[in-house]
Design an enzyme around this catalytic site. Sequence first.
Site, PDB file in Angstrom:
ATOM      1  N   ALA A   1       0.835  -1.206   0.000  1.00  0.00           N
ATOM      2  CA  ALA A   1       0.000   0.000   0.000  1.00  0.00           C
ATOM      3  C   ALA A   1       0.873   1.261   0.000  1.00  0.00           C
ATOM      4  CB  ALA A   1      -0.926  -0.013   1.216  1.00  0.00           C
TER       5      ALA A   1
ATOM      6  N   GLY B   1       1.784   2.450  -5.449  1.00  0.00           N
ATOM      7  CA  GLY B   1       2.574   3.093  -6.477  1.00  0.00           C
ATOM      8  C   GLY B   1       3.609   2.159  -7.077  1.00  0.00           C
TER       9      GLY B   1
ATOM     10  N   ASP C   1       9.747  -3.036   0.532  1.00  0.00           N
ATOM     11  CA  ASP C   1       9.700  -1.591   0.784  1.00  0.00           C
ATOM     12  C   ASP C   1       9.177  -1.437   2.200  1.00  0.00           C
ATOM     13  OD1 ASP C   1       9.548   1.151   0.601  1.00  0.00           O
ATOM     14  OD2 ASP C   1       7.686   1.165  -0.544  1.00  0.00           O
TER      15      ASP C   1
ATOM     16  N   CYS D   1      12.447   4.968   2.739  1.00  0.00           N
ATOM     17  CA  CYS D   1      12.465   6.415   2.497  1.00  0.00           C
ATOM     18  C   CYS D   1      12.954   7.127   3.747  1.00  0.00           C
ATOM     19  CB  CYS D   1      11.090   6.923   2.059  1.00  0.00           C
ATOM     20  SG  CYS D   1       9.772   6.640   3.261  1.00  0.00           S
TER      21      CYS D   1
END
Length: 479
Positions: free
Chosen positions: A236, A239, A321, A371
């Site tokens: 989620a 992208g 991720d 990130c």
Amino acid sequence: MAEKSSIDIFQNDVGQLLCESLCQNRDQWAHWCDWLSTPPLWTVLRVNTHRVTLCEAKAKLIAFLEEQPSAGHEGGTVLEHPLLDDALLVKCPPADPAPQPLEKQVVVGRQCGVAVLRGANVFAPGILAMNPGVQKGDAVSVFADVQGLCRRGLTKAFDGPVRFVGNGTADLSRYALFHADQPSGLAISMTQPLYTSPPLNGLFPDTLFAQNLPSVVACHVLAPRPGETVLDMCAAPGGKTTHLASLMQNKGVLVALDKSAARLRQVTENCARLGISCVRAYACDGRKSVKSPSAEEPTAASASITEPPFPPESFDRVLVDAPCSALGQRPQILCSMSGKELRSFPAYQQQILAKGVQLLRPGGVLVYCTCTLTVQENEGNVAWALERFPSLKLSQQVPHLGQTGYTAGGLSEAQAALVQRFVAPAVQRAESHGPSPGPAPSGCTDGATSQSGSQDDSGAALANSDTIGFFIAKFVKDV
């Protein structure tokens, strides 16, 4: 209202921890904080090449920008990325001259302020306070409530710390905003933003997807192929999932996991909007995604992908991720995370990463990315994985657009050269350009990104160096 200094975005010991691990002195740390407090000067739009070509999407985008009043965006501001064949770049420099605060003022929530700095208009739910007497059509200044102290509907002047994010025109009066049970719709059109980005998020929703450049790079590094079986462990809002599906030409099986069923709906909605059909989405915690071996169960090689948990070695490629401290996100107005919370992330990420390694087939590729900026969540976790799983090896990344990693987390210089970091430009190291990024894509048939017909590779180079903070590592599992 007191204007907030960008250097004060960290409220507690998180700033001190980051300063000690990333910087050599306080001046360098001040530069990091200023960088984090501003948005990237380039907006990246990933093209849904499953439905349109890069050139078709670029033409639509240029036509849209040419119609925008007073924003200063002409066709020449759209660049094709020379190394990413599905990325368009829109330059969003600071306004010159910079807008100055007006008499009539509006206070918005912190996240709303962040969105405005990246080109959004202000919608009614984001507004906390507005000067009495503001009418539709009035020119107003917009300030973000830094510490979340402003009470909704406040009538007197707010005296808490704020950050000025630009000027606009009120589309709703104060009465309409605060005398409705659930105010909705456009409330302020930003006519004088601090940064000259038009509102691009949601533009041509079946064609373009607003995405940070390093996120696009991470999917190209994983490089899934049509027909493969691929896993996105923390999918989620979708992208990267939809990008991976596009790179697979919508052929094969792409499993998208997320522990939040509500957030997973964003994945399925994005897939539907972009015309993606190869994705199978499941609400599943990645830490519980591996099936315990059983004599009665078919092996991964003979079993078809059904639903989690999965047999070990079920996937050709895996993207991890991982949930992270997100300290690389830009712009930031305030970070209220505690040091204790920050230190909790690596162990959680290692649990997910370990399951990803178990689910990866021999010879397969796993990409780990975050990130955030901390060494512990990035190089530290890579060093942990290499020690914990001897079958894993770091591999060269293509493209390698960021800087090389740090040895402080336990990596050798050779290993650090194989990972990539996207960091504040002034602290990039001269030797950290990484391996050759590979051949450039052919681009549009006119070879141009501007009205003059010339390709501006220097603009793309600047876009590569002015991104959010990000980290990527690529592993290959021994056969």
